[in-house]
Design a protein around this motif. Structure first.
Motif, short mmCIF file in Angstrom:
data_model
loop_
_atom_site.label_atom_id
_atom_site.label_comp_id
_atom_site.label_asym_id
_atom_site.label_seq_id
_atom_site.Cartn_x
_atom_site.Cartn_y
_atom_site.Cartn_z
N PHE A 199 -10.00 12.76 -1.98
CA PHE A 199 -9.40 12.42 -3.43
C PHE A 199 -9.03 13.84 -4.47
O PHE A 199 -9.26 14.50 -3.61
CB PHE A 199 -10.81 11.62 -4.08
N PRO A 231 -14.73 6.10 -5.57
CA PRO A 231 -14.89 6.75 -6.33
C PRO A 231 -14.77 7.74 -7.85
O PRO A 231 -14.27 8.71 -7.75
CB PRO A 231 -12.45 6.62 -6.06
N TRP A 266 -9.99 4.97 -9.21
CA TRP A 266 -10.53 3.31 -8.23
C TRP A 266 -12.05 3.60 -9.03
O TRP A 266 -13.20 4.50 -8.47
CB TRP A 266 -9.85 3.75 -6.80
N PRO A 270 -5.48 1.14 -10.38
CA PRO A 270 -3.96 -0.14 -9.00
C PRO A 270 -3.89 1.14 -7.54
O PRO A 270 -4.06 1.62 -8.13
CB PRO A 270 -2.85 -0.25 -9.63
N PHE A 271 -4.00 0.18 -7.18
CA PHE A 271 -3.58 0.25 -5.50
C PHE A 271 -1.99 1.24 -6.12
O PHE A 271 -1.59 2.20 -4.61
CB PHE A 271 -2.90 -0.78 -4.80
N TYR A 323 -13.91 -7.23 -7.82
CA TYR A 323 -13.36 -6.22 -7.28
C TYR A 323 -14.06 -5.03 -7.32
O TYR A 323 -14.28 -4.40 -6.21
CB TYR A 323 -11.89 -5.30 -7.31
N TYR A 366 -3.99 11.96 1.87
CA TYR A 366 -2.97 11.85 2.77
C TYR A 366 -2.20 10.60 2.71
O TYR A 366 -1.28 10.24 3.21
CB TYR A 366 -4.40 11.49 3.56
N TYR A 398 1.01 -0.75 -0.08
CA TYR A 398 -0.40 -0.22 -0.16
C TYR A 398 1.12 1.28 0.06
O TYR A 398 0.58 1.71 -0.41
CB TYR A 398 -0.77 0.04 1.47
N VAL A 402 -14.35 2.09 -6.76
CA VAL A 402 -14.91 1.07 -6.14
C VAL A 402 -16.00 2.00 -5.56
O VAL A 402 -15.86 1.89 -4.14
CB VAL A 402 -14.21 0.58 -4.74
N LYS A 425 -11.44 1.00 7.75
CA LYS A 425 -11.26 0.85 6.29
C LYS A 425 -9.66 0.36 5.93
O LYS A 425 -9.57 -0.12 4.57
CB LYS A 425 -12.14 1.47 5.54
N GLU A 462 -1.30 8.79 -1.47
CA GLU A 462 -0.86 9.10 -2.61
C GLU A 462 -0.01 10.45 -2.65
O GLU A 462 1.11 9.81 -3.63
CB GLU A 462 -2.17 8.39 -4.44
N GLN A 510 -15.32 11.84 3.09
CA GLN A 510 -15.51 9.68 3.51
C GLN A 510 -14.68 9.39 4.87
O GLN A 510 -15.30 11.31 5.90
CB GLN A 510 -14.13 10.33 2.88
N ASP A 511 -14.83 9.18 5.63
CA ASP A 511 -14.48 8.11 6.57
C ASP A 511 -15.33 7.81 7.52
O ASP A 511 -15.34 9.39 8.71
CB ASP A 511 -13.22 8.46 6.93
C1 LIG Z 1 -7.21 -0.77 -5.26
C2 LIG Z 1 -6.88 0.41 -4.59
N1 LIG Z 1 -8.36 0.30 -3.78
C3 LIG Z 1 -8.11 1.81 -3.47
C4 LIG Z 1 -7.33 2.41 -2.84
C5 LIG Z 1 -7.72 4.07 -2.95
N2 LIG Z 1 -8.29 4.36 -1.31
C6 LIG Z 1 -8.10 3.79 -0.16
S1 LIG Z 1 -8.71 4.08 1.01
C7 LIG Z 1 -9.68 4.88 0.09
C8 LIG Z 1 -10.85 4.72 0.52
C9 LIG Z 1 -11.11 6.20 0.45
O1 LIG Z 1 -10.96 6.32 1.05
C10 LIG Z 1 -9.32 4.05 -1.35
C11 LIG Z 1 -10.28 5.01 -2.56
C12 LIG Z 1 -6.10 2.14 -3.39
N3 LIG Z 1 -4.74 3.18 -2.69
N4 LIG Z 1 -6.09 1.19 -3.83
#
Ligand SMILES: Cc1ncc(C[n+]2csc(CCO)c2C)c(N)n1
Ligand SMILES: Nc1ncnc2c1ncn2[C@@H]1O[C@H](COP(=O)(O)OP(=O)(O)OP(=O)(O)O)[C@@H](O)[C@H]1O
Ligand SMILES: Nc1ncnc2c1ncn2[C@@H]1O[C@H](COP(=O)(O)OP(=O)(O)OP(=O)(O)O)[C@@H](O)[C@H]1O
Ligand SMILES: [Mg+2]
Ligand SMILES: [Mg+2]
Lengths: 274, 249, 308, 251, 274
Positions: free
Chosen positions: C88, C116, C112, C140-141, D211, C159, B211, C114, C9, C161, C187-188
């Motif tokens: 973000f 975002p 991302w 990707p991450f 995913y 905070y 990460y 998922v 998370k 990347e 978020q969070d």
């Molecule tokens: C595979 C992957 N997916 C998402 C993130 C970034 N990320 C980390 S925490 C989070 C949720 C929002 O705070 C997000 C999007 C990552 N680094 N790698």
């Protein structure tokens, strides 16, 4: 004895000088073969007898180059010392167990050595197929080994050896699993082949009759640790037929050998340790 | 002679690889993000040494427990499959399909059931480990020579005796192959299992390294995983040399 | 006291400093909570674990995540929002010629997928771009593909990347913030289950009080907070955590975070996000925001605990 | 026609076992009142799989191509390595420990590196799939190649067969069952490795679907993807079993 | 013939009625055994000879219950019809291949049958150990099969069979790999045991001398598809010693059997098809 080689015009085909073989380490060591000296003339048919477990098969392994003799002695082919493994591929060897490959048909088992030599499959097969009736295996070409009887397997192994044409042939109890008549047919067939091609044959058997009937010379080994007990030249005229077995000369040799072998066999049963 | 044996020992290969890494990376100026220089990796490893040691032990325990459970279950299924063709036909394909189900898909369920306990890791390690053992056990048991089976039957051997005295010894070399494959998989299972919210372990550290994109740290953990896997593999090889030295002809 | 747990998370890091501090400084204990902190990870879904009761509380993804969960009938309730502005941002290289979000047009933009991505869609919409005018790909991450210029634009969290890029010496970048385009997604989310709210409201209140107190303490004693986080995670890098805590402080104390207090839920931004999600087809039907986002507990947190 | 019959005969046990398990799952989940977000019922999953087929079908195609590609590449490398090690024993002493170390590292740990080295496209998935297969095949094949007893090898040597001759005519045929076992285990491993790699970074594929759906708390789609992937790998396995029958014909 | 069984007071120990065995499907079918009728009295020593591949081993497999006979005929033990597999565990059977287990020491291979019977390991071992010198294997207890010679392996297999004490013993070429003297020692030892315990013995050999020397009755099989060609009662007085081989009665029987066997063996080599 090694100096002999330089003296004679044609050297022996095969010569063993002070050959030893020990298995395992000192406290649990088995001495399988001990101090074997043996000369075999080119074109001779030599039979080898001796009690079970005396080291006959081990001797064959060494001659065929599969097992290095202990460093005490040496092995000479046509007068030349042979290094470890140098004899591989130069001698046609039939092991005591048939070692047929389960995934090959009978025909393809028979052609194995030819294939290894690089003969095209088609030709090898044709060559082998011709021999099937002679070996009493006609019609079984496409069977797999597990579909054969013990004696039939042995005949396939023998056929495989014969297709591998070499000047020196080692046969380890090739007729052990055959009935008396099949056996005597194969014996006569073997003598024919030998008379025609004059290859040198070394033949292990546990049947004294067979040893005398086939051999120019019968070599008797002692009980383990095996060494040469005596060599008996057989002067019976050739070609020999089954009748020879009842001749007085034959009987005399047989009696003599029986006595020698009996003496050795009994040793095996005298509470021995390996 | 001893030097020669040493030159061919597993330790030597590791030394060769390390030497190659040490020399070739600066020589070809490999970018650190592709492969960092060995000293950098070692230094990074030293900087987290206590965490590394603690993680190593935790992961080792999870791996070993999961592996042992996988052996029991895998050998059990292998036996059941060889005992019943219907069982094999019915369930082996399902197990194959199960192999494709990523742990992630049911990881949530595992965590709900077991929480952050060591059991969660053990279950996942087991799930990954048992398949190669089951398949190899099945194959090994099928290798028993029909003629030897016939002989045992002629002695009036029961199914159990046939199994214990003939089929199992015949299969053992194969079972060991399965175990050697499985031990690496149970390590993978333990590592992934730690990604479901654990606090200690090589998996946790690996996740963080990924990460945070700490490439040297990733290599430290690859080496640590490799060391653990090799340790376990080596133990199996010793076991094999000692107890399963025969070949099934 | 009953044992309770909070599911994070992600793995232990300064993003959750407040929680770790609250535990380490005994705030939870003082509030009568026997607390276990369970870290998360890429495979762990906080919403599910909290809704199912496997964990009592959670620091869950954010506005979108709570909305999805409610739409899927998870009995999950948000009682606070940690980050007051969108954490973000989008990065592009200075020499890429991308000077505004409008320039994303026809470019390869990674985000991302998922959740975002909808923030991105909202930003694009706010800037008058259509989704299919931009080539959006799954990120990707790792930031490496961006570093290797496989993407023109990448998504970062302020905070993490963004700091990673800086640490790797990449400074020739421009940052585009969603809030500058008028898009805010908090978020969070601080979450718990409907059952908890119904059966043990006192515990819920105690948790929120102690957690926000933990955050306040963390921002007031940053070095100590980083120490606490470092002890909780294995093999963390101090420097990175310090930077993270700084950034987290910035996004948590922005806007209403200072005026109203830590953990404030911005119902207006939540409404906008839901409207956008429905517009983009990510949600089919709107959920009842009143029951999904319950500000009653936050309102009762003493100002001393939440106001900086 | 005869072939169809044989297929039905060999497929009915799986089919009925599968049906049984699915029924158990369906009604067990209902009886225990397990909510969808924890474990959906098979019927829901099935409906979702059909509804999302355009998405899932495309993803499956990508994943299967990568899995098969990785499998073939890995199997080829594994076979070549095993053969080389048998032919040149010092190579075994040198390479085996390294292979063991590499194999001991979970493939997931290599995913970020492989993504770094080969990018986010198919190449990286094929690489990781291959990595997952190589050692299984290598280990199984190597053990198989060593199976023939010394006597049989000696016989071949006495015919003057070199290492290659012995390998080709004795060791390889004897190793076929071992190789097939390796391939079976390897196929399952390559599929999962590919899916996991896709989860961590890809443009498409089943792993990406899983995913993305996980991130959106869309468990029905997650399970539908898993279901489709399992069917796909089952189909691959069927092909492998058919090959197995051809490779080990003499039993 | 089946109605005989009801007529006699003590039924034969073993009776085969119209026993057949075919392998494979119609076009490639091998008929291994055909229409075999055979009665063996309790306590009799019956030897079986016939050309290689004629179906002797197949017959043994059926008698020992390992292979079901084709449905045409039946197998009776002590007058009672035996269903498939019912004979397993009732008959001591020594197969043609030694089938030793490579992972067991020689001693543990010998005790295999006893272990299967459930005898405690300690007692089984003690019992077996006592036999080792008698079998010429003294000192080899802790060796593994791959360390033995062919003949030694065969003796281990024989010992294993003997330790499995049953009223009916089937021996498939037990002395095939032994040298003449070891063989004759084992023969005499076998006769001793048999005289003491009067177990019924069925003994396959390919050695006509051996068949006559040991048997109360010599059964000759035809070439494949094998059936009973003739049965020859041997009335030589017991106990027999080696000298018996040279008596005129022996010679006469041998001559007769040789002729029969020869006729059959030749058939094998007349370009046969399976
Ligand atoms: C595979 C992957 N997916 C998402 C993130 C970034 N990320 C980390 S925490 C989070 C949720 C929002 O705070 C997000 C999007 C990552 N680094 N790698
Ligand atoms: N690999 C081995 N390790 C230990 N001992 C061995 C090994 N191979 C053979 N021996 C021993 O060497 C001796 C001779 O064995 P060999 O096979 O040469 O006998 P043989 O004369 O061929 O006997 P037979 O006529 O019974 O076949 C035996 O006592 C055997 O136990
Ligand atoms: N599984 C099988 N499938 C096909 N044919 C078989 C099978 N088993 C045996 N046969 C055939 O049955 C015949 C009789 O075999 P069997 O082993 O009974 O001969 P045998 O009399 O014991 O010969 P030997 O003296 O050589 O051991 C042979 O022709 C053999 O090919
Ligand atoms: Mg021998
Ligand atoms: Mg036979």
């Amino acid at each position: 004895m090694p100096d002999e080689t330089t003296a004679v015009a044609t050297p022996p085909h095969l010569q063993l000088v002070n050959v030893w073989k020990r298995f395992g380490e000192a406290p649990k060591q088995t001495v399988a073969v001990r101090n074997v000296d043996l000369s075999i003339e080119p074109g001779a048919f030599v039979t080898l007898i001796g009690p079970s477990g005396c080291g006959k098969s081990t001797l064959f392994s060494m001659i065929s180059g599969l097992l290095p003799p202990d460093s005490d002695g040496s092995l000479l082919l046509n007068g030349k010392v042979q290094q470890d493994g140098a004899l591989l591929g130069k001698i046609a060897f039939m092991p005591q167990r048939d070692l047929l490959f389960p995934w090959r048909t009978v025909l393809d088992n028979a052609t194995l050595a030819l294939e290894v030599e690089g003969m095209p499959r088609r030709r090898a097969r044709a060559k082998a197929e011709a021999l099937f009736p002679e070996f009493g295996l006609g019609g079984f070409e496409q069977h797999y080994p597990h579909q054969l009887s013990g004696g039939m397997r042995q005949r396939v192994a023998l056929m495989r050896t014969f297709l591998f044409e070499r000047d020196l042939i080692l046969l380890d109890e090739p007729f052990g699993a055959l009935d008396a008549l099949t056996r005597s047919m194969m014996q006569r067939w073997l003598l024919d082949i030998w008379a025609k091609h004059r290859r040198t044959v070394l033949f292990i058997t546990h049947d004294i009759d067979e040893a005398i009937f086939l051999g120019d010379k019968v070599v008797v080994m002692t009980a383990r640790p095996g060494t040469i007990k005596c060599e008996e030249a057989i002067t019976l005229p050739r070609p020999r037929d089954l009748g020879v077995v009842t001749t007085p000369e034959f009987m005399a040799v047989k009696k003599k050998l029986l006595a020698v072998v009996e003496e050795e066999s009994l040793k095996t049963f005298a509470a021995a340790s390996p | 002679m001893n030097a020669r044996a040493l030159a061919r020992s597993p330790v030597a290969s590791v030394v060769y690889v390390a030497a190659a890494w040490l020399v070739l990376v600066p020589l070809f100026k490999v970018q650190p993000r592709y492969l960092p220089p060995l000293p950098v990796v070692l230094a990074d490893g030293l900087s987290v040494w206590p965490d590394l040691v603690a993680g190593f032990w935790r992961t080792l325990v999870e791996t070993v427990l999961g592996f042992l459970a996988g052996v029991v279950l895998g050998v059990g299924f292998g036996i059941a499959f060889s005992a019943s063709r219907i069982m094999e036909r019915a369930f082996l394909p399902i197990f194959v399909a199960l192999q494709t189900v990523p742990v992630i898909a049911f990881g949530a369920i595992v965590v709900i059931w077991f929480g952050n306990t060591i059991m969660a890791k053990v279950v996942i390690a087991l799930y990954l480990a048992f398949f190669p053992i089951a398949v190899n056990t099945l194959r090994g048991l099928e290798l028993a020579d029909p003629q030897r089976i016939a002989l045992m039957k002629s002695f009036g051997a029961s199914h159990l005796q046939l199994f214990l005295k003939l089929a199992l010894p015949t299969a053992l070399p194969n079972i060991l192959i399965g175990m050697k494959l499985a031990v690496a998989l149970s390590l993978a299972g333990a590592i992934v299992g730690e990604w479901f919210g654990d606090t200690v372990g090589l998996g946790v550290m690996l996740l963080q390294a990924l990460y945070f994109e700490q490439i040297p740290r990733v290599w430290v953990l690859i080496i640590a995983c490799g060391a653990m896997g090799t340790l376990l593999y080596g133990a199996l090889v010793l076991l094999e040399r000692r107890f399963v030295w025969w070949r099934t002809d | 006291a009953d044992p309770v747990s909070v599911r994070l998370k992600w793995v232990a890091q300064a993003q959750f400093a407040g929680v770790y501090v609250a535990k380490a400084k005994g705030f939870y204990e003082a509030a009568g909570l026997d607390m276990t902190i369970n870290p998360g990870g890429p495979n762990v879904n906080v919403e599910t674990l909290v809704a199912s009761g496997a964990d009592t509380f959670g620091i869950a993804s954010g506005t979108e995540g709570v909305l999805y969960a409610r739409e899927k009938k998870l009995p999950l309730v948000a009682i606070g929002m940690s980050q007051q502005i969108t954490p973000f941002a989008y990065v592009a290289y200075t020499e890429s010629g991308i000077n505004s979000v409008k320039d994303f047009k026809g470019k390869r933009v990674a985000t991302w997928m998922v959740g975002p991505q909808y923030t991105l869609y909202s930003v694009l919409a706010a800037e008058g771009l259509k989704q299919d005018e931009v080539n959006i790909v799954s990120q990707p991450f790792s930031m490496q593909p961006f570093i290797d210029k496989q993407f023109d634009v990448a998504t970062v969290t302020l905070y993490n990347e963004l700091n990673t890029l800086k640490e790797q010496g990449i400074t020739n970048i421009k940052v585009f913030m969603p809030d500058d385009s008028g898009v805010t997604t908090q978020q969070d989310a601080i979450v718990t289950s409907e059952t908890m709210i119904k059966d043990k409201p006192a515990e819920v209140q105690a948790f929120l009080d102690a957690t926000l107190k933990g955050w306040k303490y963390a921002f007031e004693h940053k070095s100590e907070a980083v120490d606490i986080v470092m002890a909780a995670g294995s093999g963390l890098e101090r420097k990175h955590q310090e930077l993270m805590l700084d950034e987290i402080e910035r996004v948590m104390t922005a806007k209403a975070g200072t005026t109203e207090g830590l953990g404030y839920m911005d119902m207006k931004s939540i409404e906008t996000v839901q409207a956008d999600l429905i517009k983009f087809g990510a949600m089919k039907t709107p959920v009842d925001l009143k029951s999904a986002f319950d500000s009653a507990f936050w309102a009762k947190v003493p100002d001393a605990d939440k106001k900086m | 026609m005869a072939y169809g019959l044989r297929f039905i005969r060999s497929a009915w046990p799986v089919a009925s076992a599968l049906a049984l398990l699915l029924l158990l799952w369906q009604f067990g989940a209902a009886a225990l009142d397990i909510p969808t977000y924890i474990l959906p019922r098979p019927a829901e999953i099935f409906v979702t799989a059909i509804a999302k087929w355009p998405l899932l079908g495309d993803a499956l195609t990508v994943t299967l191509i990568e899995a098969v590609g990785g499998f073939l590449l890995g199997a080829a490398i594994g076979i070549v390595l095993a053969v080389l090690m048998i032919l040149v024993p010092p190579l075994e002493a040198l390479l085996m420990p390294i292979a063991v170390v590499i194999n001991a590292v979970p493939s997931i740990a290599f995913v970020p590196l492989v993504l770094l080295w080969f990018g986010l496209g198919m190449e990286s998935k094929i690489a990781i799939g291959a990595l997952a297969v190589v050692l299984v095949v290598l280990l199984n094949l190597l053990a198989g190649l060593k199976r023939p007893e010394a006597d049989a090898i000696n016989l071949m040597r006495s015919f003057g067969a070199g290492r290659i001759g012995i390998l080709w005519r004795l060791q390889l045929p004897a190793a076929m069952p071992g190789l097939v076992t390796g391939l079976r285990v390897g196929l399952a491993r390559s599929t999962i490795a590919v899916i996991v790699a896709e989860m961590m970074g890809a443009y498409s594929g089943i792993g990406q679907v899983i995913y993305q759906a996980t991130g959106q708390v869309d468990y029905l789609t997650v399970w539908a993807a898993v279901f489709v992937a399992s069917l796909g790998s089952l189909a691959l396995y069927g092909v492998l079993v058919a090959i197995d029958r051809k490779l080990v014909w003499w039993r």
